[in-house]
Design an enzyme around this catalytic site. Sequence first.
Site, PDB file in Angstrom:
ATOM      1  N   LYS A  83      15.924  -9.946  -3.441  1.00 32.00           N
ATOM      2  CA  LYS A  83      15.767  -8.611  -2.968  1.00 32.00           C
ATOM      3  C   LYS A  83      15.489  -8.771  -1.466  1.00 32.00           C
ATOM      4  CE  LYS A  83      13.514  -3.982  -3.071  1.00 32.00           C
ATOM      5  NZ  LYS A  83      13.225  -4.010  -1.429  1.00 32.00           N
ATOM      6  N   CYS A  92     -18.423 -23.474  26.031  1.00 31.96           N
ATOM      7  CA  CYS A  92     -17.868 -23.993  24.716  1.00 31.96           C
ATOM      8  C   CYS A  92     -19.017 -24.040  23.715  1.00 31.96           C
ATOM      9  CB  CYS A  92     -17.455 -25.631  25.265  1.00 31.96           C
ATOM     10  SG  CYS A  92     -17.020 -26.312  23.715  1.00 31.96           S
ATOM     11  N   GLU A 126       0.853  -1.237   0.254  1.00 33.89           N
ATOM     12  CA  GLU A 126      -0.035   0.085  -0.062  1.00 33.89           C
ATOM     13  C   GLU A 126       0.927   1.252  -0.125  1.00 33.89           C
ATOM     14  OE1 GLU A 126      -2.211  -1.967   3.169  1.00 33.89           O
ATOM     15  OE2 GLU A 126      -3.804  -1.115   2.411  1.00 33.89           O
TER      16      GLU A 126
END
Length: 670
Positions: free
Chosen positions: A112, A412, A33
């Site tokens: 890279k 649960c 980004e």
Amino acid sequence: MTDKKKIEELREKVNYHNYRYYVLADSLISDYEYDMLNKELEKLEKEHPELVTPDSPTQRVGAELVGKFKQVEYKIPMLSLENTYSRDEVFNFDRRMQKELGINPDYTIEPKIDGFAVSLVYRDGRLVQASTRGNGVIGDEITNNVRTIKSVPLQLLVKRHCSLFVQEKNLMNIEVRGEVVMPKESFERINKERESQGKPLFANPRNAAVGTIKHLDPKVVAERKLDMIVHSIPHPPEGYKDHYTTLKDLGKIGLKVSQNTKLCKSIEEVMDFCDAWESKRWELPYEVDGMVIKINNFDQQKLLGQTTKSPRWTIAYKYPASQATTKLEDIILQVGRIGTITPVAVLTPVNIGGVTVSRATLHNSDEILRKDIRIGDTVFVERSGEVIPEIVKPVIENRTGREKTFKMPENCPSCGSKLVKHKGKVAWRCENLQCPAQINLRIEHFVSRNAMDIEGLGKKVIAQLVEANLINDFTDLYWLKKEELLKLERMADKSADNLLQAIEESKTRDFFRALFAIGIRYVGIHAAKLLANHFPSINKLKETGFEEINAIPEIGTVIAKSVVGFFENPDSLKIIERLKKAGICLVGTRPDVSLPLSDKTFVLTGSLSDFSRIKATELIESLGGRVTSSISKNTDYLLVGASPGSKYDKANKLGVPIINEEEFKKLISR
Ligand code: IVH
């Protein structure tokens, strides 16, 4: 919005993210980004050259200095690389090179490395200065920190260790540049430590490397196990004509260079290499986020020159990002095989490194609190290699106020029983052994490939068998009858036979596999192997106390405790009896005799006259003992040779028995 306004807004964004990334080492957005923001700004500025100002982020090479170290000025600036995510742009780059040079150039291609750029200066073969990139022209002097990195030679190799002849003349006075990285393994270890100390976690190995190298205390740096890979030489050394040969020779004089470089004759060859490394790069010990394509010949590089930002003879081809931001839609609970409840993030699907990610682990409820992750947040998701994607942190700046904090449910989600959290533990657990989620998972684990490897018993069939009350735990598999199987939906005569046959065959699996299959908490396949090598049978293991199990090399206290705890549970003993009755192999191949140095730990110091260190180590290991490098109160013997080091004093202090070579020989001949 006018272009002028757009440019201003973009600059503000880029400046801010630049500061988060380079100065604070704490980015809010992914590299991808960030690159896209920069590209957009560059594009707009190109269209409107009249709007370019000297303070635009595009006009600057690096970032602000942190300013705690002495400063270093670069005569040849440390530049950036032009980068692209597009193959077409790589082909355009090649066309441009051909046009400008008038020939078809050779390229070198190399990984890279996603690290932190550092320059090293050697004078007469000695490391005299190491410095960070800083803003590209002025960097921070970090020689003492870099000296702690084991892969950075303090002294380049001298002639007798080196196949090169020319090195004294040309390579002993050089500046090289490269990347300091934190290997993925150290990164994970350090984050685990930080987690247990309640410190904020590093988002990725790169940030961890930056945070480490800028630490003012070299001791801390040394503990963090950094690495450095050299990739460039700002002034080509005399007598060298090309990058590839120079790099290879730098490797020969002691510097660490990437082993995965290639000299290519065409851009097609370059692209093939890039493609091959897209998935292979995950196997490397450090992060690689693309490939760097360089004109190989130094004269050609010189001819092409550079812009203020980057050399014109190189381009980085970046792989799709492995981090991204997305929305956390919900948090659901997963019940593990041994009842551990793991919160799982449900995400708006996002592409990370070529894979669509819609789930990520949140580890435990404490972690959600600590990271202050809320349902509805924009979160930073990271996928590294094959591991389960993780949420690094929320983007606080994106909060609207409508986000909801997560509250751990009391029951649960599978069986409804009350969840418990033991003192000092982070995980909530469902302790109902009959919890359907756990029953199925335990059986799935038992039949899995590394365990008993029972073919034809997938999740669905297991669920059917449990549902039909034909099995309640994995031991029941060995009493299944054909007519029972045939009652299941879609179970034909032939598949029933095959399944029974596969169950029968599983009885011949090795002891260690059965030990792994049983599913003792924390006992993975490797630990199971260690235990099976150490104990001749499950009976012996059952009778053994914590101390002895804990003393097995590589078996830590967590595993040892868990094993002892397992055998203290009457339900476990019933399971073992049932497996024995079924005819499962629960004895090892190891004979029940102990070796003379079984479980004894040695530390060596000083030089021995009759053995080399390696020989002595081999001997001790072949007799069942183990050699470690540092003394602790658990050391059984310190073996001392001539001119011992500080270990001698430490052993004395800790009361560790000290033996000389003669005493050692007596010990092993017993
Ligand atoms: S060559 C700038 N080779 O990536 C010209 N750089 O994002 C010399 N990097 O500034 C650099 N791996 O710090 C080169 N194999 C490699 C590299 C590499 C990582 C770094 C370098 C550069 C940055 C740009």
